[in-house]
Design a protein around this motif. Structure first.
Motif, PDB file in Angstrom:
ATOM      1  N   PHE A  99      10.534 -58.996 -18.251  1.00 23.75           N
ATOM      2  CA  PHE A  99       9.607 -59.572 -17.269  1.00 23.75           C
ATOM      3  C   PHE A  99       8.150 -59.228 -17.565  1.00 23.75           C
ATOM      4  CE2 PHE A  99      11.193 -55.566 -15.551  1.00 23.75           C
ATOM      5  CZ  PHE A  99      10.021 -54.881 -15.278  1.00 23.75           C
ATOM      6  N   ILE A 100       7.920 -58.323 -18.506  1.00 25.77           N
ATOM      7  CA  ILE A 100       6.537 -57.976 -18.874  1.00 25.77           C
ATOM      8  C   ILE A 100       5.916 -59.083 -19.730  1.00 25.77           C
ATOM      9  CG2 ILE A 100       5.103 -56.361 -20.187  1.00 25.77           C
ATOM     10  CD1 ILE A 100       7.048 -54.144 -19.288  1.00 25.77           C
ATOM     11  N   ASN A 101       6.679 -59.629 -20.664  1.00 29.95           N
ATOM     12  CA  ASN A 101       6.142 -60.605 -21.613  1.00 29.95           C
ATOM     13  C   ASN A 101       6.581 -62.042 -21.376  1.00 29.95           C
ATOM     14  OD1 ASN A 101       4.701 -58.739 -23.502  1.00 29.95           O
ATOM     15  ND2 ASN A 101       6.752 -57.864 -23.615  1.00 29.95           N
ATOM     16  N   GLY A 107       3.645 -70.650 -15.573  1.00 34.34           N
ATOM     17  CA  GLY A 107       3.431 -69.443 -14.780  1.00 34.34           C
ATOM     18  C   GLY A 107       2.700 -68.392 -15.586  1.00 34.34           C
ATOM     19  N   GLU A 108       2.800 -67.155 -15.137  1.00 32.96           N
ATOM     20  CA  GLU A 108       2.178 -66.046 -15.860  1.00 32.96           C
ATOM     21  C   GLU A 108       3.195 -64.926 -16.016  1.00 32.96           C
ATOM     22  OE1 GLU A 108      -1.172 -64.357 -13.648  1.00 32.96           O
ATOM     23  OE2 GLU A 108       0.031 -64.234 -11.841  1.00 32.96           O
ATOM     24  N   ASN A 109       3.033 -64.136 -17.065  1.00 31.42           N
ATOM     25  CA  ASN A 109       3.887 -62.964 -17.218  1.00 31.42           C
ATOM     26  C   ASN A 109       3.197 -61.766 -16.573  1.00 31.42           C
ATOM     27  OD1 ASN A 109       2.087 -61.774 -19.152  1.00 31.42           O
ATOM     28  ND2 ASN A 109       3.168 -62.775 -20.831  1.00 31.42           N
ATOM     29  N   LEU A 110       3.863 -60.639 -16.577  1.00 30.79           N
ATOM     30  CA  LEU A 110       3.328 -59.459 -15.893  1.00 30.79           C
ATOM     31  C   LEU A 110       2.050 -58.956 -16.553  1.00 30.79           C
ATOM     32  CD1 LEU A 110       3.783 -57.640 -13.476  1.00 30.79           C
ATOM     33  CD2 LEU A 110       5.167 -56.159 -14.939  1.00 30.79           C
ATOM     34  N   LEU A 111       1.953 -59.047 -17.873  1.00 33.15           N
ATOM     35  CA  LEU A 111       0.726 -58.611 -18.554  1.00 33.15           C
ATOM     36  C   LEU A 111      -0.469 -59.469 -18.143  1.00 33.15           C
ATOM     37  CD1 LEU A 111       1.975 -57.762 -22.159  1.00 33.15           C
ATOM     38  CD2 LEU A 111       1.281 -56.170 -20.350  1.00 33.15           C
ATOM     39  N   ILE A 142       0.013 -54.668  -5.300  1.00 35.11           N
ATOM     40  CA  ILE A 142      -0.023 -53.253  -4.902  1.00 35.11           C
ATOM     41  C   ILE A 142       0.691 -52.391  -5.939  1.00 35.11           C
ATOM     42  CG2 ILE A 142       0.719 -51.582  -3.148  1.00 35.11           C
ATOM     43  CD1 ILE A 142       0.276 -53.886  -1.063  1.00 35.11           C
ATOM     44  N   ARG A 143       1.834 -52.850  -6.419  1.00 31.07           N
ATOM     45  CA  ARG A 143       2.560 -52.090  -7.451  1.00 31.07           C
ATOM     46  C   ARG A 143       1.719 -51.928  -8.719  1.00 31.07           C
ATOM     47  NH1 ARG A 143       7.412 -55.468  -5.825  1.00 31.07           N
ATOM     48  NH2 ARG A 143       8.752 -54.014  -4.688  1.00 31.07           N
ATOM     49  N   LEU A 144       1.046 -52.990  -9.128  1.00 31.83           N
ATOM     50  CA  LEU A 144       0.216 -52.900 -10.334  1.00 31.83           C
ATOM     51  C   LEU A 144      -0.931 -51.910 -10.152  1.00 31.83           C
ATOM     52  CD1 LEU A 144       0.082 -56.601 -11.553  1.00 31.83           C
ATOM     53  CD2 LEU A 144       1.015 -54.638 -12.799  1.00 31.83           C
ATOM     54  N   ILE A 145      -1.514 -51.876  -8.971  1.00 34.90           N
ATOM     55  CA  ILE A 145      -2.596 -50.926  -8.716  1.00 34.90           C
ATOM     56  C   ILE A 145      -2.055 -49.502  -8.723  1.00 34.90           C
ATOM     57  CG2 ILE A 145      -4.232 -50.134  -6.955  1.00 34.90           C
ATOM     58  CD1 ILE A 145      -4.711 -53.156  -6.325  1.00 34.90           C
ATOM     59  N   ILE A 146      -0.918 -49.271  -8.096  1.00 43.54           N
ATOM     60  CA  ILE A 146      -0.310 -47.936  -8.102  1.00 43.54           C
ATOM     61  C   ILE A 146       0.044 -47.533  -9.532  1.00 43.54           C
ATOM     62  CG2 ILE A 146       1.722 -46.592  -7.405  1.00 43.54           C
ATOM     63  CD1 ILE A 146       1.655 -48.235  -4.763  1.00 43.54           C
ATOM     64  N   GLN A 147       0.588 -48.466 -10.290  1.00 43.99           N
ATOM     65  CA  GLN A 147       0.940 -48.179 -11.693  1.00 43.99           C
ATOM     66  C   GLN A 147      -0.296 -47.759 -12.476  1.00 43.99           C
ATOM     67  OE1 GLN A 147       0.147 -50.273 -14.626  1.00 43.99           O
ATOM     68  NE2 GLN A 147       1.273 -48.854 -15.954  1.00 43.99           N
ATOM     69  N   GLN A 151      -0.424 -44.172 -13.768  1.00 43.37           N
ATOM     70  CA  GLN A 151      -0.262 -44.315 -15.214  1.00 43.37           C
ATOM     71  C   GLN A 151       1.175 -44.092 -15.705  1.00 43.37           C
ATOM     72  OE1 GLN A 151      -3.308 -41.862 -16.994  1.00 43.37           O
ATOM     73  NE2 GLN A 151      -4.941 -43.090 -16.148  1.00 43.37           N
ATOM     74  N   PHE A 152       2.119 -44.716 -15.026  1.00 43.28           N
ATOM     75  CA  PHE A 152       3.495 -44.675 -15.515  1.00 43.28           C
ATOM     76  C   PHE A 152       3.786 -45.981 -16.253  1.00 43.28           C
ATOM     77  CE2 PHE A 152       3.705 -45.996 -11.028  1.00 43.28           C
ATOM     78  CZ  PHE A 152       4.308 -47.240 -11.160  1.00 43.28           C
ATOM     79  N   PRO A 153       4.878 -46.041 -17.019  1.00 42.47           N
ATOM     80  CA  PRO A 153       5.181 -47.246 -17.795  1.00 42.47           C
ATOM     81  C   PRO A 153       5.323 -48.489 -16.901  1.00 42.47           C
ATOM     82  CG  PRO A 153       6.545 -45.425 -18.530  1.00 42.47           C
ATOM     83  CD  PRO A 153       5.834 -44.965 -17.279  1.00 42.47           C
ATOM     84  N   LEU A 154       4.754 -49.575 -17.359  1.00 40.81           N
ATOM     85  CA  LEU A 154       4.763 -50.832 -16.611  1.00 40.81           C
ATOM     86  C   LEU A 154       6.176 -51.295 -16.262  1.00 40.81           C
ATOM     87  CD1 LEU A 154       2.804 -52.914 -15.482  1.00 40.81           C
ATOM     88  CD2 LEU A 154       2.872 -54.081 -17.690  1.00 40.81           C
ATOM     89  N   GLU A 155       7.125 -51.038 -17.146  1.00 44.06           N
ATOM     90  CA  GLU A 155       8.499 -51.495 -16.881  1.00 44.06           C
ATOM     91  C   GLU A 155       9.138 -50.785 -15.685  1.00 44.06           C
ATOM     92  OE1 GLU A 155       8.707 -48.635 -20.440  1.00 44.06           O
ATOM     93  OE2 GLU A 155       7.521 -50.389 -19.936  1.00 44.06           O
ATOM     94  N   ASN A 156       8.534 -49.693 -15.210  1.00 45.15           N
ATOM     95  CA  ASN A 156       9.054 -48.977 -14.038  1.00 45.15           C
ATOM     96  C   ASN A 156       8.423 -49.435 -12.732  1.00 45.15           C
ATOM     97  OD1 ASN A 156      10.594 -47.496 -15.812  1.00 45.15           O
ATOM     98  ND2 ASN A 156       9.170 -45.781 -15.872  1.00 45.15           N
TER      99      ASN A 156
END
Length: 184
Positions: A99-101, A107-111, A142-147, A151-156
């Protein structure tokens, strides 16, 4: 600076439709949900996603607010407003695997979403004249801002539960960013 991020209240989605960029109505009793919320009124700045499910909350609390397109949820392109179970397996399975790429057509991917959200975020945290901000937005944002803060891995990212109508408070100091409270 103290940044309050609140997710819109629950949506009316009995058919389990895929939605992100699309308008999805709030539950029929959304005003009751609003009455359960406790929000400060001493914000220097209030910014909302332009989607109605967020703007209704800002309107209810009579906030003077701006909207910013970069606070929208993920764009699921051709999957928007389709039942998750109706999305063809040959399209959805690659997304489940990466789901990252991978993204839906148009649409858009997570990156790509992360780039959009962090463009907003990086501008916001540089504003020294603001002490307290409210962002009315979506779980993915909100999840992206918390990530970014933690600074934890995006896949989490999806390991973080962001409840409807709940806030996350982030403190921004000159040298540090920290998550002070979650789901309050």
């Amino acid at each position: 600076m103290e940044i309050h991020l609140i997710r819109h209240t629950a949506v009316e989605n009995p058919e389990n439709l895929c939605y992100g960029f699309a308008e999805m109505p709030l539950k029929k009793n959304y005003k009751e949900d609003f009455e359960q919320l406790s929000l400060d009124h001493d914000f220097d700045l209030v910014i909302s996603s332009p989607l109605q499910r967020c703007r209704l909350l800002a309107d209810h609390f009579k906030f003077g607010y701006k909207t910013d397109e970069r606070l929208r949820e993920m764009n699921f392109g051709n999957w928007e407003m389709k039942k998750w179970t109706d999305i063809p397996e040959h399209e959805i399975n690659p997304w489940y695997q990466d789901f990252i790429n991978v993204k839906a057509t148009k649409g858009e991917n997570l990156l790509e979403m992360q780039t959009r959200v962090l463009s907003f975020w990086n501008e916001l945290i540089l504003r020294k004249e603001i002490n307290k901000v409210l962002l009315i937005t979506h779980a993915g944002v909100i999840r992206l801002i918390i990530q970014t803060v933690l600074q934890f891995p995006l896949e989490n990212m999806f390991s973080i539960q962001i409840d409807y109508g709940k806030k996350v408070i982030i403190e921004v100091n000159e040298e540090t960013l920290s998550v002070k409270k979650m789901n309050i």
